[in-house]
Design a protein around this motif. Structure first.
Motif, PDB file in Angstrom:
ATOM      1  N   ASN A 179       0.798  -1.225   0.000  1.00 35.28           N
ATOM      2  CA  ASN A 179       0.000   0.000   0.000  1.00 35.28           C
ATOM      3  C   ASN A 179       0.834   1.279   0.000  1.00 35.28           C
ATOM      4  O   ASN A 179       0.352   2.330  -0.393  1.00 35.28           O
ATOM      5  N   THR A 180       2.093   1.230   0.420  1.00 34.96           N
ATOM      6  CA  THR A 180       2.941   2.421   0.277  1.00 34.96           C
ATOM      7  C   THR A 180       4.008   2.245  -0.795  1.00 34.96           C
ATOM      8  O   THR A 180       4.691   3.205  -1.134  1.00 34.96           O
ATOM      9  N   LEU A 181       4.151   1.055  -1.337  1.00 34.60           N
ATOM     10  CA  LEU A 181       5.190   0.815  -2.331  1.00 34.60           C
ATOM     11  C   LEU A 181       5.029   1.729  -3.541  1.00 34.60           C
ATOM     12  O   LEU A 181       6.010   2.257  -4.078  1.00 34.60           O
ATOM     13  N   ALA A 182       3.780   1.949  -3.958  1.00 37.10           N
ATOM     14  CA  ALA A 182       3.542   2.815  -5.123  1.00 37.10           C
ATOM     15  C   ALA A 182       3.902   4.268  -4.839  1.00 37.10           C
ATOM     16  O   ALA A 182       4.123   5.050  -5.770  1.00 37.10           O
ATOM     17  N   LYS A 183       3.959   4.650  -3.571  1.00 37.57           N
ATOM     18  CA  LYS A 183       4.395   6.001  -3.224  1.00 37.57           C
ATOM     19  C   LYS A 183       5.923   6.094  -3.216  1.00 37.57           C
ATOM     20  O   LYS A 183       6.487   7.157  -3.461  1.00 37.57           O
ATOM     21  N   VAL A 184       6.580   4.974  -2.904  1.00 38.49           N
ATOM     22  CA  VAL A 184       8.039   4.943  -2.882  1.00 38.49           C
ATOM     23  C   VAL A 184       8.584   4.904  -4.307  1.00 38.49           C
ATOM     24  O   VAL A 184       9.466   5.677  -4.687  1.00 38.49           O
ATOM     25  N   VAL A 185       8.064   3.971  -5.091  1.00 36.76           N
ATOM     26  CA  VAL A 185       8.451   3.834  -6.493  1.00 36.76           C
ATOM     27  C   VAL A 185       7.255   4.287  -7.320  1.00 36.76           C
ATOM     28  O   VAL A 185       6.316   3.528  -7.543  1.00 36.76           O
ATOM     29  N   THR A 186       7.285   5.541  -7.737  1.00 36.42           N
ATOM     30  CA  THR A 186       6.086   6.142  -8.343  1.00 36.42           C
ATOM     31  C   THR A 186       5.752   5.534  -9.700  1.00 36.42           C
ATOM     32  O   THR A 186       4.633   5.673 -10.183  1.00 36.42           O
ATOM     33  N   ASN A 187       6.724   4.881 -10.338  1.00 29.20           N
ATOM     34  CA  ASN A 187       6.477   4.205 -11.596  1.00 29.20           C
ATOM     35  C   ASN A 187       6.710   2.713 -11.381  1.00 29.20           C
ATOM     36  O   ASN A 187       7.846   2.246 -11.372  1.00 29.20           O
ATOM     37  N   LEU A 188       5.637   1.958 -11.207  1.00 31.76           N
ATOM     38  CA  LEU A 188       5.762   0.525 -10.924  1.00 31.76           C
ATOM     39  C   LEU A 188       5.673  -0.339 -12.186  1.00 31.76           C
ATOM     40  O   LEU A 188       5.413  -1.527 -12.106  1.00 31.76           O
ATOM     41  N   THR A 189       5.898   0.274 -13.330  1.00 30.67           N
ATOM     42  CA  THR A 189       5.883  -0.502 -14.572  1.00 30.67           C
ATOM     43  C   THR A 189       7.151  -1.339 -14.676  1.00 30.67           C
ATOM     44  O   THR A 189       8.263  -0.821 -14.561  1.00 30.67           O
ATOM     45  N   TRP A 190       6.989  -2.616 -14.897  1.00 26.01           N
ATOM     46  CA  TRP A 190       8.119  -3.548 -14.913  1.00 26.01           C
ATOM     47  C   TRP A 190       8.995  -3.322 -16.142  1.00 26.01           C
ATOM     48  O   TRP A 190       8.513  -3.244 -17.271  1.00 26.01           O
ATOM     49  N   ASP A 191      10.301  -3.219 -15.908  1.00 25.03           N
ATOM     50  CA  ASP A 191      11.285  -3.231 -16.990  1.00 25.03           C
ATOM     51  C   ASP A 191      11.695  -4.683 -17.190  1.00 25.03           C
ATOM     52  O   ASP A 191      12.374  -5.266 -16.336  1.00 25.03           O
ATOM     53  N   THR A 192      11.309  -5.274 -18.279  1.00 26.28           N
ATOM     54  CA  THR A 192      11.491  -6.720 -18.476  1.00 26.28           C
ATOM     55  C   THR A 192      12.951  -7.134 -18.581  1.00 26.28           C
ATOM     56  O   THR A 192      13.257  -8.324 -18.578  1.00 26.28           O
ATOM     57  N   LYS A 193      13.866  -6.167 -18.652  1.00 29.76           N
ATOM     58  CA  LYS A 193      15.286  -6.519 -18.620  1.00 29.76           C
ATOM     59  C   LYS A 193      15.750  -6.828 -17.200  1.00 29.76           C
ATOM     60  O   LYS A 193      16.875  -7.280 -16.994  1.00 29.76           O
ATOM     61  N   LEU A 194      14.902  -6.531 -16.233  1.00 28.62           N
ATOM     62  CA  LEU A 194      15.221  -6.755 -14.819  1.00 28.62           C
ATOM     63  C   LEU A 194      14.276  -7.805 -14.255  1.00 28.62           C
ATOM     64  O   LEU A 194      13.230  -8.106 -14.838  1.00 28.62           O
ATOM     65  N   PRO A 195      14.618  -8.381 -13.090  1.00 28.67           N
ATOM     66  CA  PRO A 195      13.695  -9.345 -12.461  1.00 28.67           C
ATOM     67  C   PRO A 195      12.347  -8.693 -12.160  1.00 28.67           C
ATOM     68  O   PRO A 195      12.280  -7.512 -11.798  1.00 28.67           O
ATOM     69  N   PHE A 196      11.294  -9.460 -12.298  1.00 34.37           N
ATOM     70  CA  PHE A 196       9.947  -8.958 -11.992  1.00 34.37           C
ATOM     71  C   PHE A 196       9.887  -8.551 -10.529  1.00 34.37           C
ATOM     72  O   PHE A 196      10.349  -9.284  -9.663  1.00 34.37           O
ATOM     73  N   PRO A 197       9.337  -7.390 -10.191  1.00 28.59           N
ATOM     74  CA  PRO A 197       8.704  -6.361 -11.022  1.00 28.59           C
ATOM     75  C   PRO A 197       9.539  -5.078 -11.089  1.00 28.59           C
ATOM     76  O   PRO A 197       8.992  -3.987 -11.095  1.00 28.59           O
ATOM     77  N   LEU A 198      10.856  -5.197 -11.109  1.00 27.88           N
ATOM     78  CA  LEU A 198      11.725  -4.034 -10.911  1.00 27.88           C
ATOM     79  C   LEU A 198      11.841  -3.151 -12.149  1.00 27.88           C
ATOM     80  O   LEU A 198      11.623  -3.581 -13.280  1.00 27.88           O
ATOM     81  N   ASN A 199      12.190  -1.884 -11.882  1.00 29.98           N
ATOM     82  CA  ASN A 199      12.676  -0.974 -12.909  1.00 29.98           C
ATOM     83  C   ASN A 199      13.753  -0.113 -12.262  1.00 29.98           C
ATOM     84  O   ASN A 199      14.028  -0.239 -11.062  1.00 29.98           O
TER      85      ASN A 199
END
Length: 927
Positions: A606-626
């Protein structure tokens, strides 16, 4: 009858009027100056003597700011720059280092035309204020609680101080402006704030998830040339603060008083007959200053009364004269003044050991013109002390409060990235620490010594404070930097003296240290040590918060025992299997007192989206990182976020959703912190304590915290809360025994311990109970589980419960075990059914409190239950839960409580959202 009533009312009115006039005539005021205008010297060419006039007009727009405010904070508030807390916004703000700006092309973002670095020249802060005509002839003091880095001050066209007099981040300044203030009219104040002498060069930005280790303090540590917040140039948990927090970062006050003022009061408390605490002796000393050319004779009055409990006040007074334009040291001891002997005192105890009882002292100096000055502060009756013991070649530091040894559990507390904190926030954070059963908060040497509101909150909540001075191995030469830094030793020494004066009366202050993982050069080391002894003398000093740095031969060590620090940092900082912490604790060595260890501890969803404001996965990295994760500390440095991630996947399986990913990280958080504190706890009487790196975060972050920047605890917070509770039952993962730990100074009474082992589908595999009674602080093993668990070759739950003679649950605990640490079967748990009932709801002036009964009505274990206090679909933060992320056996019920600031709930109707690993969400409306 009517005539009598009229007479009484008239008399009362006249009495109140006269009293009010007397109070006005003799009033002592301290007004906070908050509304300022801000602008750069690049754009303002006028002199301070002009800017500080009431009729000053500028052709340039000035930004309105609320002081305290750093320059960057003010510019962000005025939308000149985006909030650096969020996403990658910090990369849209130029840095104080020209070289760094060129490397990252940040010059393009300077808001000042044709000036690539907006932080190279000073900034002006300007305000106007009125002073009442009745205050004509009074003494006026302009008080700056903290500036960074240098300041020059003008009042009504006249310069009061220059940048050689006001330098460094940690000194308080009181300027006599009596001759400059215009009583009965408008006044103008101009403050010129200079940037750091050396801005420091940051290391490469952490712009990649799983990126490289950040060099703390930059590659050369040259930020250490200043006496400032060293981490403002960047550390492995905070990016560079672009302006290095230049500005007025603490409040500014105008204090109005009579001719004689009171300063630097110190109240010492002693328990002379320990272990008998029935008598306390107090000693008071202070300075009286006469600001006039006439000798003043008056009376100093002292009143001492209980602050947070009911009791009797005591008072005394004494005539004191002060010569013209001079000061006088005044002191009283219990041998001279009977009122300074307190019989049956209510002692201040740390959290978990007793109540943090507080007293208030009022000091008033009165002369023939009435009250000249008064001041008041809160104190606690308590003593602190320290000894060291050699344990197989490792020196262990022990601490004592009121003659009793206390086991320290807590961790480092770091400042907000832009030092944006107020009294409410300090209260929330210290309350969260108390609620987690923390008893020690460490002020880390690369940060700041916090403002007064922090210390007040620590006093209230019974939190001991471990205060480092502003030295680190990364800037003072232990790892990099130079022992020749800071360059101006006099600025450092002035800051030391000012800080000791400011915080020495707080009962929460346990120990001073000479810095973090390193030593200052000899004259500065002795300036810290000698001034602590001379100006405080009531608490220990240790050379540094580390076992790395060794004092050079011939240097005196800790005060008063002249030994080494006896505490050890060095981690581990990465996530470890709980069994590894037991190995470390059993081996002793640097775990005889571990003052820095910790794990990456990601916030809940519930606060993760506030920490990482763009939670779109970069598929070059492990899910769900960018790569935004990298800027918020998901790197391969000391925290080893990559190992934290891969260990989660190997144990719990590859996540497929963001929620699932977050939930599995909470399982990692819980077992990690449980391992740290239970491993240390099973050696309770053989270790001095264990402290986290760290308790909180400087910005929205995904590592090293038990509660995040938004005040949301993660599951590790509640693992710690459980592991260090006063009386605790646990499963020791070195020898597979059930142990009961008593952290209190009292006996436990007759208790019953119960151990149950369940299969994944909640089939009972083992049940046993045993009696236990601990007479004092200590541990006892009560039943072995190794033979039982050795015969179980499947995933299982170990559920422990401790009840008292009345059948009330004192402690409960749950573990999940699996061959080869394969916990993937958790993904296939059958659902359990919960029923939640509101037992009690209390609306308070400051806090609302609720009690709920949560019952597992099913034949399945309800695993990792998480209640949340909600208002209009958002979790209330902070919320203070008595337990969370807990599990219930089939048919088991528990009562939980939660409180939260009334201001955070407001007039809306709150609810409790109950969720869990294998339970259906339910929303329970609260009355």
């Amino acid at each position: 009858m009517k005539k009598n009533i009229t007479s009484v009312l008239l008399f009362a009115f006249c009495f109140l009027l006269c009293s009010n006039l007397y109070a006005q005539k003799n009033s002592i005021t301290q007004v906070k100056l908050t509304d300022f205008d801000l602008q750069s010297e690049y754009l303002v060419n006028d002199a301070g003597s002009t800017i500080s006039t009431t009729n000053y007009k500028s052709s340039v727009y000035w930004f309105p700011v609320k002081v305290p405010s750093t320059v960057l904070t003010g510019l962000v508030a005025n939308k000149i720059y985006p909030s650096p807390y969020l996403g990658l916004n910090n990369m849209l703000i130029p840095d104080a280092s020209d070289k760094f700006n060129k490397e990252y092309n940040l010059e393009q973002y300077s808001f000042i035309p044709n000036q690539p670095n907006p932080w190279k020249k000073p900034y002006w802060y300007r305000t106007t204020f009125k002073v009442a005509a009745k205050d004509k002839g009074k003494v006026f003091q302009l008080i700056f609680k903290g500036i960074n880095y240098r300041a020059a001050v003008w009042v009504n066209g006249k310069q009061i101080a220059d940048s050689t007099q006001m330098a460094g981040m940690f000194a308080e300044y009181s300027l006599d402006v009596s001759k400059e203030i215009i009583a009965g009219g408008e006044n103008a104040l101009a403050v010129k704030i200079y940037p750091l002498d050396e801005p420091g060069f940051p290391d490469k930005e952490q712009l990649e998830a799983m990126g490289p280790f950040y060099l703390n303090g930059g590659p050369t540590g040259d930020i250490g040339k200043n006496v400032t917040m060293l981490c403002s140039v960047g550390w492995d948990w905070i990016p560079p603060v672009r302006d290095r927090n230049m500005g007025i970062w603490q409040p500014v006050y105008l204090r109005t008083s009579g001719a004689v003022t009171i300063s630097h009061p110190q109240l010492k408390t002693d328990l002379p007959n320990l272990p008998d605490t029935s008598i306390a002796k107090l000693a008071l000393n202070l300075t009286l200053t006469n600001h006039t050319g006439i000798t003043k004779n008056g009376t100093l009055s002292v009143i001492i009364k209980p602050e947070n409990f009911v009791g009797t006040a005591v008072q005394f007074s004494k005539g004191v004269g002060v010569n013209s334009n001079s000061f006088k040291q005044v002191g009283f001891t219990a041998d001279e003044v009977n009122q300074l002997i307190i019989h049956q005192p209510r002692l201040w105890w740390p959290n978990g050991y007793g109540r943090a009882n507080l007293y208030r002292i009022n000091l008033k100096y009165t002369d023939n013109n009435g009250v000249s000055d008064d001041t008041t502060f809160v104190f606690g009756v308590r003593t602190v002390g320290s000894t060291s013991t050699d344990i197989n070649g490792y020196n262990r530091r022990d601490f004592y409060v009121n003659g009793k040894r206390v086991h320290l559990v807590g961790g480092a507390w770091v400042p907000d990235m832009m030092v944006n904190r107020d009294s409410a926030r300090y209260d929330y954070e210290m309350h969260l620490c108390k609620n987690a059963n923390v008893n020690l908060v460490r002020i880390w040497g690369g940060g700041v010594t916090p403002p007064d509101a922090f210390w007040d909150a620590a006093d209230r909540y019974g939190l001991m404070v471990w205060s480092d001075f502003w030295v680190t191995g990364d800037t003072q030469g232990e790892f990099k930097g130079s022992p020749d830094w800071p360059l101006e030793g006099n600025v450092f020494v002035k800051s030391v003296i000012s800080t000791i004066y400011r915080v020495r009366n707080h009962p929460s202050l346990l120990v001073w240290t000479g810095g973090n993982e390193g030593h200052a050069r000899k004259e500065l080391y002795y300036a810290m040590r000698d001034n602590v002894i001379a100006m405080d003398g009531t608490r220990p000093f240790i050379p540094c918060s580390s076992g790395f740095a060794k004092l050079p031969a011939g240097w005196e060590g800790a005060y008063p025992d002249n030994k080494s620090s006896g505490v050890y940092s060095g981690g581990p900082y990465a996530w470890k299997d709980p069994k590894e912490y037991y190995k470390l604790a059993d081996a002793g060595k640097d775990w005889v007192f571990k003052d820095e260890t910790g794990i990456p501890s990601q916030p809940p969803y519930n606060t993760l989206a506030k920490v990482v404001t763009n939670l779109t996965w970069d598929t070059k990295l492990p899910f769900p990182l960018n790569n935004t994760w990298g800027y918020h500390d998901a790197c391969t440095g000391a925290a080893k976020y990559d190992e934290y991630y891969s260990d989660m996947v190997s144990r719990y399986g590859q996540p497929t959703t963001m929620v699932g990913f977050s939930d599995k990280m909470q399982l990692m958080n819980y077992t990690g912190y449980q391992g740290i504190f239970e491993a240390d706890g099973h050696k309770l009487n053989e270790t001095g304590g264990v402290m986290l790196w760290k308790l909180n975060s400087a910005l929205p972050s995904v590592v090293w915290q038990i509660y995040d920047w938004y005040l949301e605890p993660n599951a590790g917070y509640y693992a710690m809360q459980n592991a260090v509770e006063p009386i605790h039952i646990q499963f020791n993962q070195d020898d597979s025994t059930v142990m009961v730990i008593n952290r209190t100074f009292k006996g436990t009474g007759s208790l019953t311990a119960q151990a149950d082992v369940y299969s994944l589908n909640s089939k009972s595999l083992y049940h046993r109970s045993a009696s236990v009674n601990l007479s004092s602080t200590g541990t006892t093993s009560i039943m072995p589980l190794k033979p039982v668990l050795g015969d179980i070759n499947e995933f299982c739950f170990v559920v422990l419960k401790l009840t008292n003679a009345l059948g009330k649950v004192v402690s409960r605990n749950t573990y999940w075990m699996a061959p080869n640490n394969d916990y993937k079967p958790l993904n296939n748990m059958d659902n359990a059914n919960l029923a939640t009932k509101v037992i009690k709801a209390e609306r308070g002036y400051k806090e609302d409190k609720y009690s709920l009964q949560i019952t597992n009505n099913s034949k399945r274990i309800a695993f990792f239950i998480r209640p949340q206090l909600m208002v209009e679909g958002e979790e209330v933060m902070p919320s203070y839960w008595s337990t969370n992320y807990f599990s219930l056996a089939p048919g088991e019920s528990t009562t939980v409580t939660v409180s939260a600031p009334t201001a955070k709930i407001g007039s809306e109707k709150p609810s409790v959202l109950v969720s869990g690993w294998n339970v259906k969400e339910q929303d329970v409306v609260l009355p």
